[in-house]
Design a protein around this motif. Structure first.
Motif, PDB file in Angstrom:
ATOM      1  N   UNK A   1       0.795  -1.229   0.000  1.00 32.77           N
ATOM      2  CA  UNK A   1       0.000   0.000   0.000  1.00 32.77           C
ATOM      3  C   UNK A   1       0.826   1.276   0.000  1.00 32.77           C
ATOM      4  N   UNK A   2       2.088   1.192   0.383  1.00 30.67           N
ATOM      5  CA  UNK A   2       2.880   2.425   0.515  1.00 30.67           C
ATOM      6  C   UNK A   2       4.371   2.134   0.433  1.00 30.67           C
ATOM      7  N   UNK A   3       5.089   3.112  -0.122  1.00 28.39           N
ATOM      8  CA  UNK A   3       6.559   3.090  -0.113  1.00 28.39           C
ATOM      9  C   UNK A   3       7.012   4.354   0.599  1.00 28.39           C
ATOM     10  N   UNK A   4       7.717   4.192   1.709  1.00 26.75           N
ATOM     11  CA  UNK A   4       8.124   5.336   2.531  1.00 26.75           C
ATOM     12  C   UNK A   4       9.635   5.441   2.500  1.00 26.75           C
ATOM     13  N   UNK A   5      10.121   6.632   2.152  1.00 30.13           N
ATOM     14  CA  UNK A   5      11.576   6.836   2.128  1.00 30.13           C
ATOM     15  C   UNK A   5      11.955   7.861   3.189  1.00 30.13           C
ATOM     16  N   UNK A   6      12.938   7.508   4.002  1.00 24.93           N
ATOM     17  CA  UNK A   6      13.426   8.384   5.067  1.00 24.93           C
ATOM     18  C   UNK A   6      14.909   8.656   4.861  1.00 24.93           C
ATOM     19  N   UNK A   7      15.299   9.920   5.027  1.00 27.60           N
ATOM     20  CA  UNK A   7      16.719  10.270   5.048  1.00 27.60           C
ATOM     21  C   UNK A   7      17.157  10.353   6.508  1.00 27.60           C
ATOM     22  N   UNK A   8      18.186   9.592   6.847  1.00 27.37           N
ATOM     23  CA  UNK A   8      18.664   9.503   8.225  1.00 27.37           C
ATOM     24  C   UNK A   8      20.125   9.940   8.280  1.00 27.37           C
ATOM     25  N   UNK A   9      20.439  10.875   9.156  1.00 23.58           N
ATOM     26  CA  UNK A   9      21.836  11.301   9.299  1.00 23.58           C
ATOM     27  C   UNK A   9      22.496  10.572  10.475  1.00 23.58           C
ATOM     28  N   UNK A  10      23.612  11.086  10.950  1.00 22.46           N
ATOM     29  CA  UNK A  10      24.350  10.399  12.014  1.00 22.46           C
ATOM     30  C   UNK A  10      23.525  10.333  13.296  1.00 22.46           C
ATOM     31  N   UNK A  11      23.888   9.386  14.144  1.00 27.98           N
ATOM     32  CA  UNK A  11      23.182   9.190  15.421  1.00 27.98           C
ATOM     33  C   UNK A  11      21.705   8.882  15.226  1.00 27.98           C
ATOM     34  N   UNK A  12      21.385   8.226  14.116  1.00 24.43           N
ATOM     35  CA  UNK A  12      20.021   7.759  13.859  1.00 24.43           C
ATOM     36  C   UNK A  12      18.998   8.890  13.922  1.00 24.43           C
ATOM     37  N   UNK A  13      19.379  10.053  13.411  1.00 21.08           N
ATOM     38  CA  UNK A  13      18.465  11.194  13.434  1.00 21.08           C
ATOM     39  C   UNK A  13      17.735  11.298  12.082  1.00 21.08           C
ATOM     40  N   UNK A  14      16.424  11.198  12.127  1.00 18.77           N
ATOM     41  CA  UNK A  14      15.616  11.301  10.902  1.00 18.77           C
ATOM     42  C   UNK A  14      15.470  12.764  10.510  1.00 18.77           C
ATOM     43  N   UNK A  15      15.833  13.077   9.228  1.00 15.26           N
ATOM     44  CA  UNK A  15      15.780  14.465   8.774  1.00 15.26           C
ATOM     45  C   UNK A  15      14.576  14.738   7.894  1.00 15.26           C
ATOM     46  N   UNK A  16      14.183  13.746   7.103  1.00 16.09           N
ATOM     47  CA  UNK A  16      13.142  13.981   6.091  1.00 16.09           C
ATOM     48  C   UNK A  16      12.483  12.640   5.785  1.00 16.09           C
ATOM     49  N   UNK A  17      11.188  12.674   5.515  1.00 16.87           N
ATOM     50  CA  UNK A  17      10.492  11.431   5.157  1.00 16.87           C
ATOM     51  C   UNK A  17       9.340  11.752   4.225  1.00 16.87           C
ATOM     52  N   UNK A  18       9.115  10.886   3.264  1.00 20.76           N
ATOM     53  CA  UNK A  18       7.941  11.037   2.403  1.00 20.76           C
ATOM     54  C   UNK A  18       7.427   9.665   2.003  1.00 20.76           C
ATOM     55  N   UNK A  19       6.191   9.657   1.547  1.00 22.05           N
ATOM     56  CA  UNK A  19       5.526   8.393   1.230  1.00 22.05           C
ATOM     57  C   UNK A  19       4.864   8.498  -0.135  1.00 22.05           C
ATOM     58  N   UNK A  20       4.964   7.429  -0.883  1.00 23.35           N
ATOM     59  CA  UNK A  20       4.231   7.323  -2.153  1.00 23.35           C
ATOM     60  C   UNK A  20       3.258   6.155  -2.055  1.00 23.35           C
ATOM     61  N   UNK A  21       2.118   6.321  -2.683  1.00 17.64           N
ATOM     62  CA  UNK A  21       1.147   5.242  -2.776  1.00 17.64           C
ATOM     63  C   UNK A  21       1.088   4.758  -4.221  1.00 17.64           C
ATOM     64  N   UNK A  22       0.558   3.568  -4.450  1.00 13.11           N
ATOM     65  CA  UNK A  22       0.619   3.021  -5.809  1.00 13.11           C
ATOM     66  C   UNK A  22      -0.120   3.861  -6.857  1.00 13.11           C
ATOM     67  N   UNK A  23      -1.019   4.747  -6.414  1.00 12.39           N
ATOM     68  CA  UNK A  23      -1.694   5.629  -7.384  1.00 12.39           C
ATOM     69  C   UNK A  23      -0.821   6.810  -7.798  1.00 12.39           C
ATOM     70  N   UNK A  24       0.407   6.883  -7.290  1.00 10.82           N
ATOM     71  CA  UNK A  24       1.336   7.946  -7.695  1.00 10.82           C
ATOM     72  C   UNK A  24       1.318   9.153  -6.781  1.00 10.82           C
ATOM     73  N   UNK A  25       0.500   9.148  -5.746  1.00 13.54           N
ATOM     74  CA  UNK A  25       0.435  10.302  -4.847  1.00 13.54           C
ATOM     75  C   UNK A  25       1.663  10.322  -3.930  1.00 13.54           C
ATOM     76  N   UNK A  26       2.232  11.507  -3.759  1.00 17.10           N
ATOM     77  CA  UNK A  26       3.401  11.683  -2.886  1.00 17.10           C
ATOM     78  C   UNK A  26       3.013  12.605  -1.733  1.00 17.10           C
ATOM     79  N   UNK A  27       3.347  12.202  -0.527  1.00 17.08           N
ATOM     80  CA  UNK A  27       3.062  13.015   0.654  1.00 17.08           C
ATOM     81  C   UNK A  27       4.330  13.141   1.484  1.00 17.08           C
TER      82      UNK A  27
END
Ligand SMILES: [Fe+2]
Length: 343
Positions: A312-338
Motif C-alpha cells: 500500500x505504501x513506499x516510505x523513504x526516510x533520510x537519516x543522518x548520524x546518530x540515527x536522526x531522521x531528517x526527512x520522510x515522504x511516502x508514495x502510494x501506488x496511485x502515484x500520490x506523494x506526501x
C-alpha cells in the motif's frame, strides 16, 4: 542544442515549477504538521541505501554512518532485508592484499552480517570506473564468484523484485557511466562505458519498462542523478536520455548517489520522485542550487536512506548520524506523494 543551454533552461523551468507546486498546493506536498513521521512498521519490508561510501580517506566517517544504520534499525526494532550500495563503492586502489583487506574492513565488517544479513545490491559509480592497478568494475562483478558474501551485482545492469517473498517493488538497476558523463574530478585512469554498451543497456531498459506492471512500485537505481542541487549539477546526458522514459513508465523513484548529501526533488509534470543518497562516508560537497529553491529537501550531511515497502505504501526516510531522521515522504501506488517530515 547546446547541452548547457538545455540544462539551464530546464533548471529554470523546474525551479519555477517546484515553487509553483509549493505555492499553489501545499496540501499536496505537506501533510498537516509535517514535522514528525510515523515510526517504521516492523512488519513491512525494509531496505537501507547508501552511496559514495567506499572512501579511501574518510573511513571514520563511513563507520559513523554504519553505526547510525545499526542504531536506527535497533531503536525501531527492524531488520533490513537488504542493503543497496548506490555506487562510488570503491574509491582509490583495490589491488592485491590491499584490496582484500578493504573488502573485509570496509564492506564485510563495516556492515556486519549480524545486523544486515540480506543481499547488498550494488550499482557502479564513476569512481568504480577506474583502472587503479585492477579494473574495479570487473573486480566487483567477480567478487561474489570468489567469496561467500552478501555482495550482489550480477551484472552492470540487472533487475530484481523485492522483497523476495511476496514482492511489492520491481527494481531496475542501471549503469549510469554513459559516454559524456565525465567524472567531476577525473583521475588519469578513469574511463566510461562504450557507446555500444550504453545503447545495449538502453534497449534492455526500454524492454523492462515496457513489460506489464505487476507490482505496486517501480524503482530505478543508478549512481548519477538526472537532477541535483549538489556540486555535480543537472546531468545534460541523462536528462534527455532517461527522463522521458521515467516519465512515460511512471517510475515511482529514481534513486542515486554521486553528490555527497541527501536530497529529495520533485518536479511538476514528472511523476517520479528523485532521491539522492550520497552521504555514505566521503567528504561533503557544496550546493550548486540552494535547496530552499528546489526541493522538497536537501541536507548537506552524512547519512543513509531507509526505504520501507508494503503493498500500500513506499516510505523513504533520510537519516543522518546518530540515527536522526531528517526527512520522510511516502508514495502510494496511485502515484500520490506526501511529505511526512519536511526536514
Ligand atoms: Fe560519483
Amino acid at each position: 542544442m547546446d547541452p548547457n543551454q538545455l540544462s539551464r533552461r530546464q533548471f529554470l523551468r523546474q525551479t519555477f515549477a517546484y515553487s509553483a507546486i509549493a505555492a499553489l498546493a501545499p496540501g499536496a506536498l505537506l501533510s498537516a504538521g509535517a514535522q514528525s513521521a510515523p515510526p517504521p512498521d516492523p512488519n513491512a519490508a525494509h531496505m537501507f541505501m547508501l552511496g559514495d561510501w567506499g572512501t579511501d580517506r574518510y573511513v571514520p566517517q563511513q563507520l559513523n554512518v554504519s553505526q547510525s544504520m545499526q542504531q536506527w534499525a535497533t531503536s525501531n526494532r527492524i531488520q533490513p532485508g537488504a542493503m543497496f550500495m548506490l555506487g562510488d563503492n570503491w574509491y582509490g586502489k583495490m589491488h592485491d592484499q590491499h584490496g582484500v583487506q578493504r573488502w573485509n574492513d570496509q564492506f564485510e565488517n563495516m556492515y556486519p552480517a549480524s545486523k544486515f544479513p540480506g543481499p547488498a545490491y550494488a550499482v557502479l559509480g564513476n569512481h568504480d570506473y577506474e583502472k587503479a592497478k585492477v579494473d574495479k568494475v570487473q573486480m566487483q562483478l567477480d567478487y561474489p564468484k570468489q567469496h561467500k558474501t552478501r555482495w550482489t551485482m550480477p551484472d552492470r545492469w540487472y533487475t530484481f523484485n523485492y522483497p523476495e517473498k511476496d514482492p511489492v517493488a520491481k527494481f531496475i538497476c542501471l549503469d549510469s557511466n554513459l559516454p559524456g558523463t565525465k567524472p567531476f574530478d577525473p583521475w588519469p585512469w578513469s574511463y566510461l562505458m562504450s557507446h555500444e554498451d550504453a545503447d545495449a543497456q538502453d534497449t534492455w531498459f526500454k524492454a523492462e519498462l515496457a513489460k506489464p506492471r505487476t507490482l505496486p512500485f517501480l524503482i530505478v537505481i543508478a549512481h548519477h542523478p538526472l537532477y541535483t542541487n549538489g556540486v555535480h549539477r543537472d546531468n545534460p546526458v541523462l536528462i534527455p536520455r532517461w527522463g522521458p522514459l521515467l516519465k512515460q513508465a511512471k517510475v515511482d523513484f529514481y534513486i542515486t548517489g554521486h553528490d555527497h548529501d541527501l536530497q529529495h526533488l520533485e518536479f511538476e509534470g514528472q511523476p517520479t520522485s528523485f532521491v539522492i543518497s550520497g552521504g555514505g562516508g566521503a567528504e561533503l560537497v557544496d550546493w550548486s542550487v540552494d535547496p530552499k529553491k528546489r526541493g522538497p529537501f536537501g541536507g548537506r550531511v552524512l547519512g543513509f536512506s531507509h526505504l520501507e515497502l508494503t503493498k500500500d505504501a513506499a516510505t523513504l526516510r533520510h537519516i543522518t548520524l546518530n540515527a536522526q531522521e531528517l526527512h520522510a515522504f511516502r508514495r502510494t501506488p496511485d502515484g500520490k506523494m506526501t511529505v511526512l517530515k519536511a526536514g
